[in-house]
Design an enzyme around this catalytic site. Structure first.
Site, PDB file in Angstrom:
ATOM      1  N   HIS A  38      90.175  88.691  80.544  1.00 44.70           N
ATOM      2  CA  HIS A  38      89.022  89.573  80.515  1.00 44.70           C
ATOM      3  C   HIS A  38      89.363  90.928  81.129  1.00 44.70           C
ATOM      4  O   HIS A  38      90.434  91.125  81.701  1.00 44.70           O
ATOM      5  CB  HIS A  38      87.852  88.919  81.236  1.00 44.70           C
ATOM      6  CG  HIS A  38      87.269  87.756  80.483  1.00 44.70           C
ATOM      7  ND1 HIS A  38      86.177  87.056  80.920  1.00 44.70           N
ATOM      8  CD2 HIS A  38      87.645  87.166  79.322  1.00 44.70           C
ATOM      9  CE1 HIS A  38      85.890  86.092  80.071  1.00 44.70           C
ATOM     10  NE2 HIS A  38      86.777  86.134  79.087  1.00 44.70           N
ATOM     11  N   GLU A  96      88.324  92.602  83.768  1.00 44.48           N
ATOM     12  CA  GLU A  96      88.576  92.681  85.199  1.00 44.48           C
ATOM     13  C   GLU A  96      90.000  92.212  85.534  1.00 44.48           C
ATOM     14  O   GLU A  96      90.684  92.817  86.362  1.00 44.48           O
ATOM     15  CB  GLU A  96      87.567  91.823  85.972  1.00 44.48           C
ATOM     16  CG  GLU A  96      86.118  92.198  85.711  1.00 44.48           C
ATOM     17  CD  GLU A  96      85.478  91.363  84.621  1.00 44.48           C
ATOM     18  OE1 GLU A  96      84.341  90.918  84.820  1.00 44.48           O
ATOM     19  OE2 GLU A  96      86.127  91.150  83.569  1.00 44.48           O
ATOM     20  N   ARG A 149      83.626  97.690  58.340  1.00 42.02           N
ATOM     21  CA  ARG A 149      83.861  96.301  57.930  1.00 42.02           C
ATOM     22  C   ARG A 149      84.827  95.609  58.891  1.00 42.02           C
ATOM     23  O   ARG A 149      84.646  94.442  59.230  1.00 42.02           O
ATOM     24  CB  ARG A 149      84.423  96.261  56.509  1.00 42.02           C
ATOM     25  CG  ARG A 149      83.436  96.665  55.432  1.00 42.02           C
ATOM     26  CD  ARG A 149      84.096  96.664  54.064  1.00 42.02           C
ATOM     27  NE  ARG A 149      83.163  97.043  53.001  1.00 42.02           N
ATOM     28  CZ  ARG A 149      83.473  97.126  51.716  1.00 42.02           C
ATOM     29  NH1 ARG A 149      84.725  96.852  51.327  1.00 42.02           N
ATOM     30  NH2 ARG A 149      82.564  97.482  50.835  1.00 42.02           N
ATOM     31  N   LEU A 205      85.024  93.501  48.852  1.00 36.61           N
ATOM     32  CA  LEU A 205      84.401  93.451  50.179  1.00 36.61           C
ATOM     33  C   LEU A 205      85.439  93.277  51.294  1.00 36.61           C
ATOM     34  O   LEU A 205      85.232  92.531  52.241  1.00 36.61           O
ATOM     35  CB  LEU A 205      83.337  92.338  50.249  1.00 36.61           C
ATOM     36  CG  LEU A 205      82.202  92.431  49.232  1.00 36.61           C
ATOM     37  CD1 LEU A 205      81.206  91.290  49.450  1.00 36.61           C
ATOM     38  CD2 LEU A 205      81.491  93.782  49.322  1.00 36.61           C
ATOM     39  N   ARG A 256      90.362  97.418  52.847  1.00 37.30           N
ATOM     40  CA  ARG A 256      91.693  97.842  52.380  1.00 37.30           C
ATOM     41  C   ARG A 256      91.981  99.322  52.608  1.00 37.30           C
ATOM     42  O   ARG A 256      93.141  99.737  52.558  1.00 37.30           O
ATOM     43  CB  ARG A 256      91.857  97.485  50.899  1.00 37.30           C
ATOM     44  CG  ARG A 256      90.829  98.109  49.993  1.00 37.30           C
ATOM     45  CD  ARG A 256      90.725  97.377  48.647  1.00 37.30           C
ATOM     46  NE  ARG A 256      89.681  97.945  47.804  1.00 37.30           N
ATOM     47  CZ  ARG A 256      88.389  97.638  47.927  1.00 37.30           C
ATOM     48  NH1 ARG A 256      87.996  96.806  48.868  1.00 37.30           N
ATOM     49  NH2 ARG A 256      87.500  98.176  47.126  1.00 37.30           N
ATOM     50  N   GLY A 298      72.421  94.772  47.436  1.00 36.32           N
ATOM     51  CA  GLY A 298      71.720  95.909  46.867  1.00 36.32           C
ATOM     52  C   GLY A 298      70.286  96.036  47.364  1.00 36.32           C
ATOM     53  O   GLY A 298      69.914  95.495  48.409  1.00 36.32           O
TER      54      GLY A 298
END
Length: 337
Positions: A44, A46, A183, A203, A206, A272
């Site tokens: 983490h 810290e 994305r 989707l 790239r 859409g």
């Protein structure tokens, strides 16, 4: 603390469903060390900051700034609160409490019980905003939802479809690169079956160096056959469907519940119109990102109508990006101080 918040953003796209956390250690107004949560399952913020300190003896006179309450339980890593105590850091400044049940208040309590001076609430709003995905998961028990679309200068988001197939681009190259960056930063991308049928999109991200999101397809009437581009092996796909589109009011909440239990912490919804309006109508959204082209389309499919003022506006080369945050889904009041 502002520097710690900046550092936390480096984990975007790499640590979900864990929170974004940044840490800065200061000694006599000089930064000794910095760290952030870099990848899921890794140390983490810290721990990264403390271990990067070149003069460990100064830690006993330092102040540690961290954007989220240090964890106080064994998860994929040992508790950070104990690590801080072990290094005898005398002061800790925390932006916001962690609402996760196994942490909430316990990390702060452990620090104070060890005699550490703890201050909570510095740049709280900014830290909440940076960690809005994780906090939505914890407080609303669903993924953080971003609605994204592009529309023409006269408010159309697609051409009038009379049998044409393939994607019709309204926004420019800058907008496309930025979308692919988005994305890579979110757990998943979601579209409806009509977008798959009309555009047959991949989707993926790239046009940006980053991980591909999980691809989610809503197909309540089972229109798809599984041979579309979205079902290739470039990225994982979850195909969600239901018996009847008349059940969408139950379908969306149930789908989101399934996805949060699968570790999907945030979703970029890319259209859409019907899918976007379902999310808007049920108030199942946290953020809208809308590109508006400089050019009109003349006719076609009208984009959803937004009546509120944008919280942020960015001018690109050929498009204007307006960003909206859903005030009805504010997290501040739900989070303990």
């Amino acid at each position: 603390m502002r520097r710690a918040i900046e550092l936390s953003a480096n984990g975007l796209g790499y640590v979900a469903p864990n929170p974004l956390v940044g840490c800065v250690i200061v000694h006599t107004d000089r930064i000794l060390a910095e760290g952030w949560h870099q990848k899921l399952g890794g140390p983490h913020a810290e721990v990264n900051a403390i271990l990067s300190c070149k003069d460990a003896a100064l830690l006993k006179e330092a102040t540690l700034y961290v954007t989220l309450e240090p964890c106080a339980h064994f998860g994929k890593t040992p508790p950070c609160s104990s690590f801080i105590v072990r290094h005898e850091i005398p002061r800790v400044v925390i932006a916001t409490v962690d609402p996760f049940a196994e942490v909430s208040g316990r990390g702060i309590a452990e620090l104070r019980e060890a005699g550490i001076e703890v201050t909570v609430g510095i740049l709280r709003e900014e830290a909440i905003h940076m960690n809005r995905r994780f906090l939505t998961n914890q407080l609303r028990k669903r993924p953080y939802i971003i609605l994204k679309w592009a529309e023409s200068a006269d408010g159309y988001m697609d051409i009038e479809r009379t049998g044409e197939k393939g994607s019709y681009r309204i926004s420019g190259d800058d907008a496309r690169r930025l979308t692919h960056r988005w994305r890579s930063e979110e757990s998943a991308i979601l579209v409806g079956a009509n977008t798959i049928i009309n555009d047959n999109p991949l989707l993926t991200c790239r046009f940006w160096a980053g991980k591909n999101p999980t691809r989610i397809v809503l197909d309540p009437n089972r229109k798809l056959n599984g041979n579309e581009n979205v079902f290739n092996e470039e990225a994982p796909t979850i195909w969600c469907f239901n018996e009847s589109s008349a059940q969408l009011q139950d379908f969306l909440p149930k789908t989101l519940d399934t996805l949060i239990h699968k570790g999907i912490s945030s979703i970029l919804v890319e259209g859409g119109k019907h899918t976007l309006e379902q999310f808007i109508g049920m108030n199942l959204w946290d953020e809208m990102r809308v590109f508006t082209s400089n050019s009109p389309l003349g006719n076609g499919l009208k984009a959803p109508i937004i009546t509120s003022e944008a919280n942020r506006t960015i001018q690109l080369e050929n498009d204007t990006l307006n960003i909206y945050f859903n005030a009805l889904n504010s997290l501040t009041a739900l989070l303990p101080e």
